[in-house]
Scaffold this motif. Structure first.
Motif, PDB file in Angstrom:
ATOM      1  N   ARG A  35      48.462  42.673  42.490  1.00 45.41           N
ATOM      2  CA  ARG A  35      49.269  42.270  43.642  1.00 45.41           C
ATOM      3  C   ARG A  35      48.418  41.898  44.847  1.00 45.41           C
ATOM      4  O   ARG A  35      48.909  41.288  45.786  1.00 45.41           O
ATOM      5  N   ASP A  44      49.277  37.884  35.445  1.00 43.00           N
ATOM      6  CA  ASP A  44      49.771  38.876  36.403  1.00 43.00           C
ATOM      7  C   ASP A  44      50.149  38.220  37.725  1.00 43.00           C
ATOM      8  O   ASP A  44      51.164  38.561  38.343  1.00 43.00           O
ATOM      9  N   THR A  55      47.606  48.808  41.663  1.00 41.48           N
ATOM     10  CA  THR A  55      48.384  47.592  41.860  1.00 41.48           C
ATOM     11  C   THR A  55      47.476  46.412  42.193  1.00 41.48           C
ATOM     12  O   THR A  55      47.870  45.492  42.891  1.00 41.48           O
ATOM     13  N   ASP A  96      53.848  38.224  39.372  1.00 46.73           N
ATOM     14  CA  ASP A  96      54.037  38.894  40.654  1.00 46.73           C
ATOM     15  C   ASP A  96      54.554  37.930  41.718  1.00 46.73           C
ATOM     16  O   ASP A  96      55.474  38.251  42.471  1.00 46.73           O
TER      17      ASP A  96
END
Length: 212
Positions: free
Chosen positions: A13, A110, A10, A114
């Motif tokens: 994030r 991304d 991940t 996110d």
């Protein structure tokens, strides 16, 4: 309370978690104590910059180390954070396969996805590719709202290549209604240097090779 590197699966994030963490700091932290501490800039990170006047290193919530440091403005409404993390595993393979620009472009997409999913207020998003000290970087800006105050958030991500590749993120959050909201950010960018800072001066640099 502090930010921890999250699992590699991940990894996009990580940036958004740090941004949200910085937003929360103003409520929990207030003004920081003026103490002599070693920040990421004092650990030979391979770059230097000048922390804007009136910003003091946080010694209450975030243990400063060679990876992450945080500064509050005196009024507690603006926060600056620097994060430097090694690139390894799948992330490193992606960087080697696609190159700096495509890696940063993918990271920007991304990050936007996110943050859009995690922040209730998220608007005026802009992603810009640029050079910082002749090296590729991504500038990501957006507006958000926290505890009744509107903010502009600046995120700069750049890559530090060498024997061990690193991802560097500079994160600044400033109240949106300030007339000179871009001033602190401009000062940070203009002071950036690749190379090690001289003792006692984050904005100064020793002569160093460009290829960190």
């Amino acid at each position: 309370m502090r930010f921890f590197l999250i699992p590699e699966k991940t990894w996009p994030r990580r940036l958004s978690q740090l941004v949200i963490y910085i937003l929360v700091l103003s409520v929990l932290g207030g003004c920081s104590k003026k103490e002599e501490v070693q920040t990421v800039l004092d650990h030979g990170p391979g770059f230097s910059l000048t922390v804007p006047k009136g910003y003091h290193v946080d010694v209450q919530l975030n243990p400063n180390d060679s990876s992450t440091s945080t500064w509050f403005r005196e009024d507690g409404l603006a926060v600056l954070a620097i994060d430097r993390q090694p690139i390894a595993g799948k992330r490193l393979k992606a960087l080697q396969a696609h190159g700096n620009k495509r890696y940063l472009t993918s990271l920007g997409r991304d990050l936007q996805r996110d943050l859009g999913n995690r922040l209730k207020e998220f608007s005026h998003v802009e992603r810009t590719t640029l050079k910082i000290g002749k090296k590729d970087a991504l500038l990501f800006t957006f507006h958000t709202r926290h505890e009744g105050t509107d903010y502009k958030v600046y995120i700069l991500v750049t890559l530090q290549l060498g024997e061990q590749a690193h991802e560097i993120m500079i994160d600044l959050r400033v109240p949106l209604d300030e007339a000179e909201q871009d001033k602190a950010w401009s000062e940070i960018l203009e002071s950036w240097q690749w190379g090690e800072a001289k003792a006692g001066g984050h904005g100064e640099e020793k002569k160093a090779d460009e290829g960190h």
